[in-house]
Design a protein around this motif. Structure first.
Motif, PDB file in Angstrom:
ATOM      1  N   SER A 166      -8.819   3.428   0.093  1.00 14.37           N
ATOM      2  CA  SER A 166      -8.261   2.374   1.054  1.00 14.37           C
ATOM      3  C   SER A 166      -8.909   0.797   0.909  1.00 14.37           C
ATOM      4  O   SER A 166      -8.449  -0.076   1.400  1.00 14.37           O
ATOM      5  CB  SER A 166      -8.313   2.788   2.415  1.00 14.37           C
ATOM      6  OG  SER A 166      -9.685   3.129   2.920  1.00 14.37           O
ATOM      7  N   ILE A 209       1.483   4.692  -2.473  1.00 15.19           N
ATOM      8  CA  ILE A 209       1.580   6.092  -2.010  1.00 15.19           C
ATOM      9  C   ILE A 209       2.834   6.680  -2.460  1.00 15.19           C
ATOM     10  O   ILE A 209       2.696   7.865  -3.114  1.00 15.19           O
ATOM     11  CB  ILE A 209       1.379   6.099  -0.743  1.00 15.19           C
ATOM     12  CG1 ILE A 209       0.210   5.779  -0.137  1.00 15.19           C
ATOM     13  CG2 ILE A 209       1.766   7.747  -0.310  1.00 15.19           C
ATOM     14  CD1 ILE A 209      -0.330   5.591   1.072  1.00 15.19           C
ATOM     15  N   MET A 225      -2.391   5.044   6.041  1.00 16.87           N
ATOM     16  CA  MET A 225      -2.256   5.706   4.866  1.00 16.87           C
ATOM     17  C   MET A 225      -1.829   7.027   4.973  1.00 16.87           C
ATOM     18  O   MET A 225      -0.763   7.900   4.654  1.00 16.87           O
ATOM     19  CB  MET A 225      -3.077   5.497   3.826  1.00 16.87           C
ATOM     20  CG  MET A 225      -3.327   3.966   3.127  1.00 16.87           C
ATOM     21  SD  MET A 225      -4.543   3.771   2.454  1.00 16.87           S
ATOM     22  CE  MET A 225      -4.285   4.915   0.773  1.00 16.87           C
ATOM     23  N   THR A 281      -6.185   0.689   7.839  1.00 18.45           N
ATOM     24  CA  THR A 281      -5.600   1.031   6.422  1.00 18.45           C
ATOM     25  C   THR A 281      -5.464   2.476   6.337  1.00 18.45           C
ATOM     26  O   THR A 281      -4.703   3.164   5.788  1.00 18.45           O
ATOM     27  CB  THR A 281      -5.961   0.031   5.643  1.00 18.45           C
ATOM     28  OG1 THR A 281      -5.742  -1.186   6.047  1.00 18.45           O
ATOM     29  CG2 THR A 281      -5.301   0.303   4.300  1.00 18.45           C
ATOM     30  N   VAL A 316      -7.881  10.488   1.258  1.00 22.40           N
ATOM     31  CA  VAL A 316      -7.902   8.949   1.643  1.00 22.40           C
ATOM     32  C   VAL A 316      -9.456   8.639   2.044  1.00 22.40           C
ATOM     33  O   VAL A 316      -9.920   9.240   2.832  1.00 22.40           O
ATOM     34  CB  VAL A 316      -7.151   8.171   2.399  1.00 22.40           C
ATOM     35  CG1 VAL A 316      -7.151   6.674   2.626  1.00 22.40           C
ATOM     36  CG2 VAL A 316      -5.490   8.619   1.845  1.00 22.40           C
ATOM     37  N   VAL A 320       0.626  -1.132   0.009  1.00 20.39           N
ATOM     38  CA  VAL A 320       0.003  -0.054  -0.022  1.00 20.39           C
ATOM     39  C   VAL A 320       0.947   1.165   0.077  1.00 20.39           C
ATOM     40  O   VAL A 320       0.865   2.011  -0.816  1.00 20.39           O
ATOM     41  CB  VAL A 320      -1.205   0.057   1.210  1.00 20.39           C
ATOM     42  CG1 VAL A 320      -1.518   1.387   1.479  1.00 20.39           C
ATOM     43  CG2 VAL A 320      -1.991  -0.820   1.044  1.00 20.39           C
ATOM     44  N   PHE A 321       1.757   1.130   0.870  1.00 19.19           N
ATOM     45  CA  PHE A 321       2.648   2.386   1.018  1.00 19.19           C
ATOM     46  C   PHE A 321       3.440   2.729  -0.192  1.00 19.19           C
ATOM     47  O   PHE A 321       3.785   3.794  -0.701  1.00 19.19           O
ATOM     48  CB  PHE A 321       3.617   2.422   2.353  1.00 19.19           C
ATOM     49  CG  PHE A 321       3.082   2.393   3.606  1.00 19.19           C
ATOM     50  CD1 PHE A 321       1.504   2.993   3.791  1.00 19.19           C
ATOM     51  CD2 PHE A 321       3.509   1.780   4.759  1.00 19.19           C
ATOM     52  CE1 PHE A 321       1.017   2.774   4.790  1.00 19.19           C
ATOM     53  CE2 PHE A 321       2.869   1.693   5.947  1.00 19.19           C
ATOM     54  CZ  PHE A 321       1.608   2.214   6.029  1.00 19.19           C
TER      55      PHE A 321
END
Length: 456
Positions: free
Chosen positions: A162, A148, A187, A183, A201, A144-145
């Motif tokens: 998310s 980003i 984020m 999550t 988000v 996930v990161f």
């Protein structure tokens, strides 16, 4: 006499330096970076003006294709031409390769004036609604990161999802809600800790009337670090011929009045009786703009579900009749030019009570799992290279039991890292190459000044 000759020669050299030779290759012109979109009150804003989403969902081949259309310049350029022809200002992509470079396609979208709403998950790296606890783990958050890290570089990245329809009709699926909300928290904290531009988000909810309002309340309750920046849901209740009241959209406006966050439709476009896209007549009107910020029509490419408006299997690509109808509707129902009756204040709501419908398991109405211990290092070190779409997956990489987060634990915990150097309010983007001709002219001016001094 000699000094005059030198001065004339200098001026001639200056003129030559300022004029490109016939063999100079001019680089293609690029549009300036689009202004970053932010969420404030119950609306989105770009460059001080209210922003309404007038977009389309875009995932050629569907989830089964495991394809990132924004990592393939041939594919994205082909489709961006049609996005521009339609007149959309936003696309949604459901899965991307976080190990790939997206510079070319994101620049092409930028040049066409188009923003991106992006899901950070994919089928291999996501919260598993059937077994959510072990799927929320260090491996998952690293993926996930990494998304980003890649997409925060571009000013036309509008928002991140998310989760998408994690909570649905399935019995027990509501117990995944705390992990999706955690999550979201993680984020938002990651962006601030890493010094990224803070991109909104939120969550994309399923078209499920039984738990839609509880979902909306849940993602906008609790401490500020836990709350989403917006809420979106998929809605197919307007089936033409219909209207604002026949579809029940009037009720949904009343239900969300005073909600306190921006709301938009992450999918819309019923196909039951054919499609005329008359939904836009309400979505772009004062009937809805006081609460809703537009939406994303489902979808671009024709897949097995028959919602698409383009047939990508034909050579050349074929526009279906619905393509022209959607284009006409976008033209007929433009975005409002005013602020649409937005509410300037942002507010939280009370967390929904748990019951047989809204069942969060042992977490209760407010508690959330703490970020996995192994994932904390990403907040200071960064996520590193993403696993892409072909990694081994993350859904079984965690534990069945998680510790409980302390309220406020999602606030920034370190001095922001270097990240992309954008800072919280910055707008990253790929701008035109610098024009070095100014330095040539400046050099000639300096040269002439020197000789003028010698003449004195």
């Amino acid at each position: 006499m000699r000094s005059s000759t030198l001065l004339s020669a200098a001026l001639a050299a200056g003129a030559a330096a300022a004029t490109p030779s016939r063999t100079t290759v001019e680089l293609p012109r690029r549009a300036e970076a689009l202004p970053a979109v932010s969420a404030s009150g119950n609306a989105f804003w770009a460059n001080g003006k209210r922003f309404y989403m007038r977009g389309i969902d875009y995932q050629p081949g569907g989830s089964a294709a495991n394809l990132d259309p924004l990592a393939n310049p041939t594919i994205c350029r082909r489709d961006i031409q049609r996005f521009a022809d339609l007149g959309v200002n936003t696309i949604r992509v459901y899965a991307v390769d976080n190990a790939a470079d997206h510079t070319v396609c994101m620049q092409a979208l930028n040049d066409a004036g188009i923003y991106l709403v992006l899901d950070v998950n994919n089928p291999q790296y996501s919260i598993n609604r059937a077994k959510p606890a072990p799927s929320y783990n260090e491996v998952y958050l690293q993926s996930v990161f990494a998304v980003i890290d890649e997409f925060s570089k571009y000013s036309n990245t509008l928002a991140f999802f998310s989760g998408n329809e994690v909570i649905n009709h399935d019995e027990g699926s509501t117990q995944a809600a705390p992990y999706v909300k955690a999550t979201t928290r993680d984020m938002r904290q990651y962006m601030r800790n890493r010094g990224h531009r803070v991109i909104p988000v939120g969550y994309s909810a399923a078209d499920v009337s039984d738990n839609r309002m509880q979902s909306a309340q849940y993602f906008n309750c609790g401490t500020d670090d836990e709350r989403s920046d917006f809420f979106a849901f998929n809605d197919y209740s307007w089936c033409s011929p219909s209207s604002f009241t026949t579809s029940g959209w009037d009720v949904k406006v009343r239900n969300f009045t005073g909600y306190g966050l921006p709301i938009f439709l992450s999918e819309w476009g019923c196909i039951t009786n054919g499609r005329d896209f008359s939904e836009l007549s309400a979505l772009m009107s004062s009937q809805m703009t006081g609460v809703y910020s537009g939406g994303l029509m489902y979808e671009y490419s024709l897949e097995e579900n028959k919602f698409g408006i383009i047939d990508l299997t034909k050579n050349p690509v074929s526009e279906l009749p619905e393509f022209g109808k959607f284009k006409s509707a976008l033209s007929k129902y433009p975005a409002p030019t005013d602020n649409g009756g937005f509410v300037s204040t942002t507010n939280s709501v009370a967390c929904p009570t748990t019951d047989s419908v809204w069942d969060l398991g042992s977490w209760g109405p407010t508690a959330l799992p703490a970020i996995p211990e192994g994932a904390k290092k990403y907040m200071t070190e960064g996520a590193g290279k993403g696993p892409g779409l072909d990694g081994s997956g993350s859904q079984n990489s965690g534990e069945d039991v998680h510790t409980t987060a302390s309220p406020g634990s999602g606030q920034p915990t370190t001095t922001p890292g270097s990240g992309n150097g954008n800072g919280q309010g910055g707008a990253a983007g790929h701008l035109s190459p610098p024009d070095f001709s100014i330095f040539a002219v400046t050099g000639v001016v300096a040269f002439c000044t020197l000789f003028g001094t010698l003449l004195l």
